[in-house]
Every structure is written in structure tokens, then in C-alpha cells.
Design a protein around this motif. Structure first.
Motif, PDB file in Angstrom:
ATOM      1  N   SER A  60      -3.612  -6.070  -5.961  1.00 30.17           N
ATOM      2  CA  SER A  60      -4.045  -7.311  -5.305  1.00 30.17           C
ATOM      3  C   SER A  60      -5.483  -7.173  -4.811  1.00 30.17           C
ATOM      4  O   SER A  60      -5.780  -6.320  -3.974  1.00 30.17           O
ATOM      5  CB  SER A  60      -3.114  -7.638  -4.131  1.00 30.17           C
ATOM      6  N   LEU A  61      -6.357  -8.021  -5.299  1.00 33.21           N
ATOM      7  CA  LEU A  61      -7.755  -7.984  -4.883  1.00 33.21           C
ATOM      8  C   LEU A  61      -7.889  -8.324  -3.398  1.00 33.21           C
ATOM      9  O   LEU A  61      -8.701  -7.715  -2.691  1.00 33.21           O
ATOM     10  CB  LEU A  61      -8.576  -8.964  -5.731  1.00 33.21           C
ATOM     11  N   ILE A  62      -7.094  -9.268  -2.910  1.00 28.82           N
ATOM     12  CA  ILE A  62      -7.168  -9.660  -1.499  1.00 28.82           C
ATOM     13  C   ILE A  62      -6.786  -8.487  -0.601  1.00 28.82           C
ATOM     14  O   ILE A  62      -7.457  -8.199   0.400  1.00 28.82           O
ATOM     15  CB  ILE A  62      -6.251 -10.865  -1.224  1.00 28.82           C
ATOM     16  N   THR A  63      -5.716  -7.790  -0.968  1.00 31.45           N
ATOM     17  CA  THR A  63      -5.293  -6.628  -0.181  1.00 31.45           C
ATOM     18  C   THR A  63      -6.363  -5.544  -0.194  1.00 31.45           C
ATOM     19  O   THR A  63      -6.672  -4.936   0.837  1.00 31.45           O
ATOM     20  CB  THR A  63      -3.980  -6.060  -0.741  1.00 31.45           C
ATOM     21  N   ASN A  64      -6.940  -5.289  -1.354  1.00 34.04           N
ATOM     22  CA  ASN A  64      -7.977  -4.260  -1.465  1.00 34.04           C
ATOM     23  C   ASN A  64      -9.211  -4.614  -0.638  1.00 34.04           C
ATOM     24  O   ASN A  64      -9.811  -3.745   0.007  1.00 34.04           O
ATOM     25  CB  ASN A  64      -8.361  -4.065  -2.927  1.00 34.04           C
ATOM     26  N   LEU A  65      -9.595  -5.888  -0.659  1.00 35.47           N
ATOM     27  CA  LEU A  65     -10.745  -6.316   0.146  1.00 35.47           C
ATOM     28  C   LEU A  65     -10.458  -6.161   1.640  1.00 35.47           C
ATOM     29  O   LEU A  65     -11.340  -5.774   2.418  1.00 35.47           O
ATOM     30  CB  LEU A  65     -11.090  -7.773  -0.171  1.00 35.47           C
ATOM     31  N   ASN A  66      -9.232  -6.447   2.039  1.00 34.93           N
ATOM     32  CA  ASN A  66      -8.864  -6.278   3.449  1.00 34.93           C
ATOM     33  C   ASN A  66      -8.981  -4.813   3.875  1.00 34.93           C
ATOM     34  O   ASN A  66      -9.460  -4.506   4.972  1.00 34.93           O
ATOM     35  CB  ASN A  66      -7.437  -6.776   3.689  1.00 34.93           C
ATOM     36  N   LEU A  94       0.838  -1.191   0.000  1.00 34.91           N
ATOM     37  CA  LEU A  94       0.000   0.000   0.000  1.00 34.91           C
ATOM     38  C   LEU A  94       0.882   1.253   0.000  1.00 34.91           C
ATOM     39  O   LEU A  94       1.747   1.409   0.863  1.00 34.91           O
ATOM     40  CB  LEU A  94      -0.910  -0.007   1.227  1.00 34.91           C
ATOM     41  N   ASN A  95       0.651   2.127  -0.968  1.00 35.55           N
ATOM     42  CA  ASN A  95       1.448   3.340  -1.111  1.00 35.55           C
ATOM     43  C   ASN A  95       0.563   4.562  -1.191  1.00 35.55           C
ATOM     44  O   ASN A  95      -0.666   4.472  -1.182  1.00 35.55           O
ATOM     45  CB  ASN A  95       2.331   3.250  -2.373  1.00 35.55           C
TER      46      ASN A  95
END
Length: 499
Positions: free
Chosen positions: A147-153, A128-129
Motif C-alpha cells: 500500500s503506497l498510502i501506508t508506506n508514505l505514512n 506492517l510485518n
């Protein structure tokens, strides 16, 4: 996936035949790794894409357990005894191939009717930046990633409620992409959700490269220069819109999110307006609207005045205009178009070059070319000032797409102003208003709250009221619950009594 003879094959299969089918499907790619283990008379095939899986977990949690066993394996034994949580059985060779591409490890025991799939994806993505295209002075600075997983988190962290719904869809007939629809069940209008869901499901495309491509495929009018759905890389803007009853869309491998339905005025809003005091936020928002209006009409007014309507120019200014244009060989419309094209070239060059070089190119190039054009007699000093003001005004839009749309609109308006003067400008503005009245976003009016008129929505579009008075969600998106909180209770003061 590409079809072939393997589609007619079904499990169970001989080990050699199974491996041949997989090699054929992956075009004999060296990245497909297939290992055969013979344990207690069994042929066990473990295969995966080399760069798609976590090798250390594969060897530690899967291969060691399989090779160290002293018993014959079954599919149920693999699922129950291998310490991996994400497992499934699959009999379709096409689905097995798809899972391998997405980072799963397939284990096939010769003679079984299904293969067991273990999800061990190697997800390499940037952390994340800070946001690049939507920079903020106040508020959270973090942006989405690929990353979809990171965005969902991130979204679930900001919207910490069990009311949040995340639906999964698959788009693409040849190259499949995972799409998520995000909304709050108690707020989002069912018709908006169903419209978004159905438009995505009905897509018949080979692939969807990015969220911005998906937005163009599902928006109401593909011929309009105006965007009808907002694209954002800011989690706070995405979550703020969802909390108002709008519907969000996320696409795997895309750092940009989609939000709808939106109005024209939504593209001039920024979450930064919420983080400022209400009078400051309202002032800046109104300043953006004024800037957009000036950006559209300032240069066409110059062209119309010098071509047809000298009488509207003050006499003192008319003298300086005449002196400035005395050496210019072109009519005002050609002069304005040349400078507008020059500004667009400088902007595009500055955007494509590396950051430090691009900034230098924009500043130095603008000064040098502007001075050279005046001295060579190609343009006047006053027009350079007007063109620069118009360009600066267009850059105030928080949405890059809306700023680009405004810059495009200027060109036909300049041409009409050069052809018919003020009549041409009035005709262009009338056509523009009619066009905007016809536009919709997910079937909702694009020009709300002006048309249809809804006074309560002015707070979420034209200006920003204090939070104590901002107790309604936008009515144009038809949320299930329009009231955020009780206005009377929010206005109560509960200071500590000093006595």
C-alpha cells in the motif's frame, strides 16, 4: 486506457447513451455497477466497480443523501452537501474511467457537462510485518507493504519534517502506476532529483509492474551485472538514505523502495551497522568486504593452482590434494563448475520451496549430495570445502542482488583460471575493475570514494567511525549541506559537577 468511439463523445449526454459508453469501455463487465435514480424528473446515474469501493460508505454517505433529497440536484449541490472530502468534477470520459478503476464512485446528472467523482477506494493490503529479505538482529523490524498510502505514512512518521518533499508521477501508457519521488529539499542535490524525475518521466512503457522493474528501466547501465540502485523493504534504511541527501522512489502496489545515487560499497552496508557500537559495526563491514573478495577468487585460485601452478601449493597439502583427486575423472575446471552449479541448484530450490521444507532441502541435500559425490569419485573433499566457503561468503552481502552478482562473476573467473591460470585471474580482475570504474549511478561515480578518492567518505563506505566524528554526509551524492553538526560541540563533555 484503450481508445474507442467513446473518445469522440463528450458530455452532456443522454443517460442511456452515457451508460452504454461506460459498458462498452468496460467490455460489458459484470463488475461495473450502474444505478439510475429518477428524482424530481432528473436521471442521476451512480456507477462504480463493485470490488473497488467501500460499500458501507457508499450506501450510508452517498446513496442515502441522494435518494432522500426533495430537491433537484446539481454538481455543486453534490459537492457541497455530500459529506465526503475527496471529490472532484471531471468532463473527460477517459479520466472518469480511470478514476473508477482506482476506486472512485462517479455520479452523473443527465444534462450536466461534468460528472462528480467521490474517492471511496477499498484498499485491501497486508499490515506492517517483519522484513523477510533484509532481516536484522538490531534495530526496527518493520517492513514496507504493497500500500503506497501506508508506506508514505511510515516515511512521514520517521522523517517528521516539513522539509520532506513527495512528488507524484504517473507511469505507464496502458496500465498506469502511481510513482512518488521522495527527498529532503534542503539536502538533496537538485541535479540528482532532476535526473531521477526526468528518467521516470521519459519512460515510454505499457506498464511498470514493480519498483525493481522501474529501477532496471532508469539505471545507467542495463548490461552490467552489478545493480546501480538499491532496492530495500526497510523503512529505516530508506529514511536514513534520504536524510543523507539521496533520492528515494516509491511505486504503488510494490513493497520495495528504490534509492539513488549509490556506490558499490553501499550494497555492503546495513543499517544494523549504525545500531551496533562503532568498532563492532566496522569489524562486520570489513568482514563483508573480505568475504566478497574470497567468494570471487577462492575457487578460481584452486583451479589455477591445480591446473598450472603446483609450485605455489605447500608439499604436505599437495600430497593430500593428490590423494583426494586420485579418483576424480574430470579436470579441476570442470569439477569446480559442476559443484558451483550444484550449489546454485540447492540455493534456488531452497528459496522456492516453503520455508521449513526449503531449509531441510538445503541442509540435507548439501550433505547427502556432497558425500555421495566424494564417494563416487566425482570431486574431492577439499574442493567441497572451498565451494562451501565461497557460497557462505557470498551470502554475507546485505543486498540480495549484489550477492547474486558476485556468484555470477565466479563462473567466468573459474573458466579463465582453467584456461590461463593466474594470468586468467589477473585478466578477469583487471576487466572487473575497469568495468566498475566506468559504471555510474544517476550519473555519479559508482566506485566512490576509491575513485574519485574522497577520504571523508570512507566512514560511510569502508568502515564506521564513532558518531562524534561522523559529522559529514556522503560527499559523493553532492548534498546541499555536507555538515551534519559541529564536530567541536559534539565532542564537548557536559557532565554534572559533583561539587
Amino acid at each position: 486506457m484503450k481508445g474507442g468511439d467513446y473518445m469522440s463523445e463528450q458530455l452532456p449526454m443522454k443517460a442511456d447513451a452515457y451508460m452504454d459508453v461506460m459498458k462498452t469501455q468496460f467490455n460489458d463487465s459484470p463488475d461495473l455497477i450502474q444505478k439510475v435514480f429518477h428524482i424530481k424528473g432528473q436521471a442521476i446515474i451512480v456507477h462504480f466497480i463493485s470490488y473497488q469501493v467501500k460499500r458501507e460508505r457508499l450506501e450510508r454517505d452517498l446513496l442515502e443523501n441522494i435518494t432522500n433529497s426533495q430537491k433537484r440536484w446539481t454538481n455543486e449541490g453534490l459537492i457541497n452537501k455530500i459529506p465526503l472530502s475527496s471529490t472532484e468534477k471531471q468532463s473527460s470520459l477517459e479520466q472518469i474511467t480511470t478514476k473508477l478503476i482506482h476506486g472512485s464512485v462517479a455520479v452523473y446528472i443527465e444534462g450536466e457537462k461534468e460528472a462528480v467523482l467521490f474517492a471511496l477506494p477499498q484498499q485491501d493490503h497486508r499490515s506492517l510485518n517483519r522484513a523477510e529479505t533484509e532481516s536484522l538482529v538490531f534495530g526496527p523490524q518493520v517492513s514496507f507493504t504493497e500500500s503506497l498510502i501506508t508506506n508514505l505514512n511510515v516515511v512521514r512518521w520517521r522523517l517528521d519534517t516539513d522539509d520532506l518533499v513527495v512528488e507524484k508521477l504517473i507511469v505507464g501508457e496502458r496500465i498506469q502506476s502511481e510513482v512518488r519521488i521522495v527527498y529532503l529539499k534542503s539536502l538533496a542535490n537538485d541535479e540528482n532529483v532532476e535526473t531521477m524525475r526526468q528518467r521516470i518521466k521519459d519512460l515510454k512503457v505499457a506498464e511498470v509492474e514493480d519498483t525493481s522493474v522501474l529501477g532496471q528501466l532508469i539505471e545507467d547501465s542495463t548490461s552490467s551485472v552489478f545493480p546501480q540502485l538499491i532496492f530495500t523493504e526497510l523503512p529505516d534504511r530508506f529514511c536514513n538514505s534520504v536524510s543523507k541527501g539521496r533520492v528515494g522512489v516509491m511505486v504503488d502496489k510494490s513493497p520495495t523502495m528504490l534509492i539513488g545515487p549509490m556506490t558499490l560499497f553501499s550494497f555492503f552496508e546495513s543499517t544494523e551497522d549504525l545500531y551496533m557500537r562503532w568498532n563492532m559495526g566496522s569489524f562486520i563491514r570489513l568482514l563483508r568486504f573480505l568475504a566478497m573478495a574470497l567468494s570471487i577468487v577462492l575457487t578460481p585460485m584452486y583451479v589455477a593452482a591445480l591446473t598450472f601452478h603446483y609450485e605455489i601449493i605447500p608439499s604436505t597439502l599437495l600430497v593430500s590434494l593428490g590423494q583426494s583427486r586420485s579418483t576424480v575423472p574430470f579436470p579441476p575446471v570442470i569439477e569446480a563448475l559442476l559443484l558451483e552449479v550444484l550449489i546454485e541448484l540447492l540455493r534456488e530450490a531452497g528459496a522456492r520451496l516453503p520455508t521449513k521444507v526449503g531449509q531441510t532441502m538445503g541442509i540435507v541435500g548439501g550433505i547427502v549430495l556432497g558425500q555421495a559425490a566424494v564417494k563416487a569419485g566425482f570431486t574431492s573433499n577439499i574442493l567441497i570445502i572451498i565451494i562451501a566457503l565461497s557460497a557462505l561468503a557470498s551470502f554475507t552481502a546485505p543486498s540480495y542482488l549484489m550477492g547474486t552478482a558476485v556468484r555470477i562473476i565466479r563462473f567466468p573467473m573459474i573458466i579463465l583460471a582453467g584456461a590461463w591460470g593466474l594470468i586468467g585471474i589477473v585478466f578477469a580482475l583487471s576487466f572487473l575493475i575497469i568495468h566498475l570504474l566506468k559504471q555510474k549511478s544517476l550519473g555519479r561515480p559508482y566506485l566512490a570514494p576509491i575513485y574519485p578518492f574522497q577520504w571523508k567518505d570512507f566512514n560511510d563506505s569502508i568502515f564506521r567511525l564513532p558518531f562524534k566524528k561522523n559529522n559529514y554526509r556522503p560527499l559523493n551524492v553532492m548534498p546541499k549541506d555536507t555538515e551534519r553538526y559541529s564536530k567541536a560541540k559534539a565532542s564537548e563533555r557536559k557532565d554534572v559537577d559533583p561539587s
